[in-house]
Write an enzyme that holds these catalytic residues in place. Sequence first.
Site, PDB file in Angstrom:
ATOM      1  N   GLY A 106       0.789  -1.236   0.000  1.00 43.68           N
ATOM      2  CA  GLY A 106       0.000   0.000   0.000  1.00 43.68           C
ATOM      3  C   GLY A 106       0.814   1.275   0.000  1.00 43.68           C
ATOM      4  O   GLY A 106       0.341   2.312   0.474  1.00 43.68           O
TER       5      GLY A 106
ATOM      6  N   ASN B 294      -6.219   2.030 -12.940  1.00 44.34           N
ATOM      7  CA  ASN B 294      -5.218   1.116 -12.379  1.00 44.34           C
ATOM      8  C   ASN B 294      -3.824   1.620 -12.723  1.00 44.34           C
ATOM      9  O   ASN B 294      -3.622   2.279 -13.736  1.00 44.34           O
ATOM     10  CB  ASN B 294      -5.424  -0.287 -12.985  1.00 44.34           C
ATOM     11  CG  ASN B 294      -4.398  -1.282 -12.463  1.00 44.34           C
ATOM     12  OD1 ASN B 294      -4.085  -1.310 -11.275  1.00 44.34           O
ATOM     13  ND2 ASN B 294      -3.856  -2.105 -13.352  1.00 44.34           N
TER      14      ASN B 294
ATOM     15  N   HIS C 151       0.106   0.280 -13.465  1.00 42.67           N
ATOM     16  CA  HIS C 151       0.834  -0.935 -13.831  1.00 42.67           C
ATOM     17  C   HIS C 151       2.311  -0.582 -14.023  1.00 42.67           C
ATOM     18  O   HIS C 151       2.623   0.415 -14.682  1.00 42.67           O
ATOM     19  CB  HIS C 151       0.240  -1.524 -15.116  1.00 42.67           C
ATOM     20  CG  HIS C 151       0.848  -2.834 -15.470  1.00 42.67           C
ATOM     21  ND1 HIS C 151       0.451  -4.013 -14.891  1.00 42.67           N
ATOM     22  CD2 HIS C 151       1.859  -3.150 -16.324  1.00 42.67           C
ATOM     23  CE1 HIS C 151       1.175  -5.009 -15.387  1.00 42.67           C
ATOM     24  NE2 HIS C 151       2.029  -4.516 -16.249  1.00 42.67           N
TER      25      HIS C 151
ATOM     26  N   ASN D 137       1.652   3.037  -2.636  1.00 47.23           N
ATOM     27  CA  ASN D 137       0.979   3.994  -3.534  1.00 47.23           C
ATOM     28  C   ASN D 137      -0.231   4.608  -2.848  1.00 47.23           C
ATOM     29  O   ASN D 137      -0.472   5.811  -2.955  1.00 47.23           O
ATOM     30  CB  ASN D 137       0.554   3.302  -4.831  1.00 47.23           C
ATOM     31  CG  ASN D 137       1.672   3.285  -5.850  1.00 47.23           C
ATOM     32  OD1 ASN D 137       1.979   4.295  -6.457  1.00 47.23           O
ATOM     33  ND2 ASN D 137       2.309   2.130  -5.998  1.00 47.23           N
TER      34      ASN D 137
ATOM     35  N   MET E 208      -4.428  -7.031  -6.777  1.00 50.14           N
ATOM     36  CA  MET E 208      -4.008  -8.183  -7.577  1.00 50.14           C
ATOM     37  C   MET E 208      -5.154  -9.135  -7.913  1.00 50.14           C
ATOM     38  O   MET E 208      -5.010 -10.348  -7.826  1.00 50.14           O
ATOM     39  CB  MET E 208      -2.891  -8.954  -6.842  1.00 50.14           C
ATOM     40  CG  MET E 208      -1.735  -8.105  -6.429  1.00 50.14           C
ATOM     41  SD  MET E 208      -1.043  -7.145  -7.804  1.00 50.14           S
ATOM     42  CE  MET E 208       0.304  -6.309  -6.973  1.00 50.14           C
ATOM     43  N   ARG E 209      -6.288  -8.588  -8.239  1.00 50.01           N
ATOM     44  CA  ARG E 209      -7.422  -9.421  -8.673  1.00 50.01           C
ATOM     45  C   ARG E 209      -8.018  -8.800  -9.923  1.00 50.01           C
ATOM     46  O   ARG E 209      -7.988  -7.578 -10.091  1.00 50.01           O
ATOM     47  CB  ARG E 209      -8.515  -9.402  -7.601  1.00 50.01           C
ATOM     48  CG  ARG E 209      -8.381 -10.403  -6.504  1.00 50.01           C
ATOM     49  CD  ARG E 209      -9.737 -10.553  -5.832  1.00 50.01           C
ATOM     50  NE  ARG E 209     -10.662 -11.215  -6.737  1.00 50.01           N
ATOM     51  CZ  ARG E 209     -10.779 -12.523  -6.863  1.00 50.01           C
ATOM     52  NH1 ARG E 209     -10.055 -13.314  -6.129  1.00 50.01           N
ATOM     53  NH2 ARG E 209     -11.627 -13.050  -7.716  1.00 50.01           N
TER      54      ARG E 209
HETATM   55  C1  GAR Z   1       2.973  -1.247  -7.703  1.00 45.82           C
HETATM   56  O1  GAR Z   1       4.268  -1.302  -8.221  1.00 45.82           O
HETATM   57  C2  GAR Z   1       1.961  -1.350  -8.810  1.00 45.82           C
HETATM   58  O2  GAR Z   1       2.371  -0.777  -9.987  1.00 45.82           O
HETATM   59  C3  GAR Z   1       1.854  -2.836  -8.974  1.00 45.82           C
HETATM   60  O3  GAR Z   1       1.867  -3.331  -7.659  1.00 45.82           O
HETATM   61  C4  GAR Z   1       2.695  -2.489  -6.868  1.00 45.82           C
HETATM   62  C5  GAR Z   1       1.957  -2.176  -5.603  1.00 45.82           C
HETATM   63  O4  GAR Z   1       2.806  -1.566  -4.688  1.00 45.82           O
HETATM   64  N1  GAR Z   1       0.632  -3.173  -9.646  1.00 45.82           N
HETATM   65  C6  GAR Z   1       0.561  -4.180 -10.517  1.00 45.82           C
HETATM   66  O5  GAR Z   1       1.502  -4.900 -10.775  1.00 45.82           O
HETATM   67  C7  GAR Z   1      -0.800  -4.349 -11.173  1.00 45.82           C
HETATM   68  N2  GAR Z   1      -0.720  -5.250 -12.250  1.00 45.82           N
HETATM   69  P1  GAR Z   1       2.210  -0.874  -3.376  1.00 45.82           P
HETATM   70  O6  GAR Z   1       1.319  -1.908  -2.687  1.00 45.82           O
HETATM   71  O7  GAR Z   1       3.439  -0.606  -2.559  1.00 45.82           O
HETATM   72  O8  GAR Z   1       1.503   0.318  -3.771  1.00 45.82           O
END
Ligand code: GAR
Length: 361
Positions: free
Chosen positions: A12, A103, A105, A14, A86-87
């Site tokens: 979390g 979203n 990525h 972000n 992640m769903r």
């Molecule tokens: C982030 O790097 C985001 O881009 C990625 O998960 C991470 C979450 O980090 N998302 C994906 O890969 C979606 N396909 P966080 O929990 O520290 O924010």
Amino acid sequence: MKKIAILASGSGTNAENIVRLFHEGNKIRVVHVLANRQKAGVHDRMQKLGVPTEYIPNSVWENEAYKVVDILQSKEVDLVVLAGFMRKIDSEIINAYKGRIINIHPSLLPAHGGKGMWGHHVHEAVIADGDKQSGVTVHYVTDEIDGGEIIMQQAIDLEEGETAESLEAKIHPVEYDLYPRAIVAALKRLDTSTSNPTSIVDLEEESAFGSYAMPVEEIKPEKSAGQTPEEEWAKELNMKYEPQNEPISAQVQTINTQQTATPPPVTAQPQRVETSHEPMPSTNLVWAVIMTLCCNTIAGIIAIIFSAQVSSKYHAGDIEGAKRASRMSEVWIIVSFVVGMLANTLQFPLLLSKELLLNAF
Ligand code: GAR
């Protein structure tokens, strides 16, 4: 005031960055955070920031998605923001919030997107393919995984000897910079669409069929009347803006937006937040093999099967499943040990009694 809900599965960082940034001002609020993992780090981060979180089990996301829609509607959410969620989002939620779910990525989509492409898997794929660039993409969520219309992208160059870990460390600050700006862009577009009959829904449908190509413009920040666009926007959003000393090594920045020729603003200096990713649970494979060899039981073989599942589930993104498999392998190692011990301990008295019985008759 615009209300956003964040959906997250992991650490979390972000989410924390978004909350810290927008809650400095009074235009945008994170009103609710939904997580599909009870122990996701995002709960603690949000608790410290006073943002309510809710654990929604995977079964609900899968079979009772209307409950998620109910929650979002009850909180009067304008925009749903996926931050490490992640769903796959159920169609029921997508239809209820069409053009209002975005979203982030960690690659330059469409490269390295789709099923199984998340977090470190993406960075590993970038390194394995020998790409010279990677980056971050913010896009609308549609039924196609990572396939929705792109809102913003930012690229970074890979260096000699780059690893998945070093790349991930570079990508995170870019995310903290890009995502808040993309959120503002999406909210602005929603505002425009309410007074404009060409709604976001139409736009989504057109781009879903691939017939709609939006102009891609390079962002060149200009200084106007002593104020940068970033400063102007920070002022509009009542936020502090401190220019970055060192620009992040972003080389390309593109924006896809129908209504605005000017890119949405940088709203503030992104916060650096601590990143921690869930480590793989212990496979216990060595113990499972030792128990099988020493105790010679079927229980040992069952333990080996669960051990093997830990790694495969973890790499498929099923962290909960990996944890369960790890616990099951422990249980079967213990069972194997107990059965083996009992067999060895009882072997001598059983043989002895058999001999005695045979001698007696
Ligand atoms: C982030 O790097 C985001 O881009 C990625 O998960 C991470 C979450 O980090 N998302 C994906 O890969 C979606 N396909 P966080 O929990 O520290 O924010």
